[in-house]
Write an enzyme that holds these catalytic residues in place. Sequence first.
Site, PDB file in Angstrom:
ATOM      1  N   LYS A   1      25.540  10.668  25.233  1.00 50.98           N
ATOM      2  CA  LYS A   1      26.251  11.480  24.254  1.00 50.98           C
ATOM      3  C   LYS A   1      27.712  11.044  24.157  1.00 50.98           C
ATOM      4  O   LYS A   1      28.325  10.648  25.161  1.00 50.98           O
ATOM      5  CB  LYS A   1      26.184  12.954  24.660  1.00 50.98           C
ATOM      6  CG  LYS A   1      24.771  13.508  24.685  1.00 50.98           C
ATOM      7  CD  LYS A   1      24.114  13.420  23.319  1.00 50.98           C
ATOM      8  CE  LYS A   1      22.663  13.875  23.360  1.00 50.98           C
ATOM      9  NZ  LYS A   1      21.991  13.649  22.056  1.00 50.98           N
TER      10      LYS A   1
ATOM     11  N   HIS B   1      12.960  11.167  16.857  1.00 50.93           N
ATOM     12  CA  HIS B   1      13.608  12.040  17.837  1.00 50.93           C
ATOM     13  C   HIS B   1      12.524  12.800  18.596  1.00 50.93           C
ATOM     14  O   HIS B   1      11.438  13.012  18.084  1.00 50.93           O
ATOM     15  CB  HIS B   1      14.500  13.013  17.052  1.00 50.93           C
ATOM     16  CG  HIS B   1      14.872  14.257  17.777  1.00 50.93           C
ATOM     17  ND1 HIS B   1      14.134  15.408  17.710  1.00 50.93           N
ATOM     18  CD2 HIS B   1      15.918  14.538  18.594  1.00 50.93           C
ATOM     19  CE1 HIS B   1      14.702  16.341  18.443  1.00 50.93           C
ATOM     20  NE2 HIS B   1      15.796  15.834  18.994  1.00 50.93           N
TER      21      HIS B   1
HETATM   22 MG    MG Z   1      20.295  12.654  18.420  1.00 50.87          MG
END
Ligand code: MG
Length: 387
Positions: A182, A320
Amino acid sequence: MRITEIRELSVPLQGNIANALVNFSEHTVSLVAVYTDVWRGGRPLVGLAFNSIGRYAQGGLLRERFIPRLLAAEAGALLDEGGSAFDPARALRLMLRNEKPGGHGDRAAAVAALELALWDLNAKLRDEPACVTIARHFGRAPAADMEVYAAGGYYYPRDSTGRLADELRGLREQGYVAFKIKIGGAPLAQDVERVEAALEVARGGRHLAVDANGRFDLDTALAYAERLQPYGLRWYEEAGDPLDYALQRRLIEGYGGCVATGENLFSCADVRNLLHFGGMRPGVDVFQMDAGLSYGLTEYAQMLALMEAAGFDRRQAHPHGGHLINLHIGAGLGLGGCEAYPGVFQPFGGYPPGCMLGNGRVRPTSAPGFGLEEKPELAPVLRQLLD
Ligand code: MG
């Protein structure tokens, strides 16, 4: 053959982790069971699925609208021409009766859980893995295995950067060779430190992707692009709002490297707009739409058809999700790869031991359907749902 009962269980996700925008500790998933009047081994045949991960359970919508519509279907209305299998496309049309177009939000995930459970049922009716059923339906041969990358690198409450390299080393020991972390939850300079720490473990930019979870405005997206560009990363994911196609196009023009987006597009209409206006490049960029968030496999296959009609290759699709349902969809439809969330998003994330091949590859096992019954972490919630 008919549906006799449908159950839904809202299951909390385990893990106190956060990306740039949300903390997952409050997230839930709808696990559904579609019971039939077909009996196998002294029990009714049951289709199982869930609405992917990273958002919320949809028990309210399911109980108020979509489960009653399926249960009210006339005899045979949910079956295919031969009457020996369920027809997910017909079920989808029936579930969306009296629904206006547009506004594809939580409704798309609620419907997806039920539509996917019908694919699980169809595979179990033939006693075969769902990837085989899916491939046959679409006139393809299933892939024996899939490339997988480990998604992690979240922000932890304490010592976030310090824990990142340890986390990725642990994932490498589990057999993963590509990773995603992230960005956007810390100032740019700190995120650059995180990326550099991760690159050491990943052994080069082509094994490391970064994900901003749609947090950035255009200026911030471009500022990150400038700093990230020299690393030659695998991809730069969801820099801006998922529906801001102009931002996506200008990011691609400014960045030059591979970008990824699509996990928060829940309909063909949204994907068509991305293809028209988002600047995505055939042979380069990555599409991450997720059947479990977008009305199920019927709609997802239509999204792939739109991509291909616009000159893209389905191997540019990396859904995803990081779970068994998308492994079977990826293998059945010949997609580019799938995601894994080892250790997080339990009980849904990751794969049972029988799927792990090492060296960054996973395979569906021979278990019938999506094989959810083989995942040890799911066993307690399945008992709760089915007993
Ligand atoms: Mg993502």
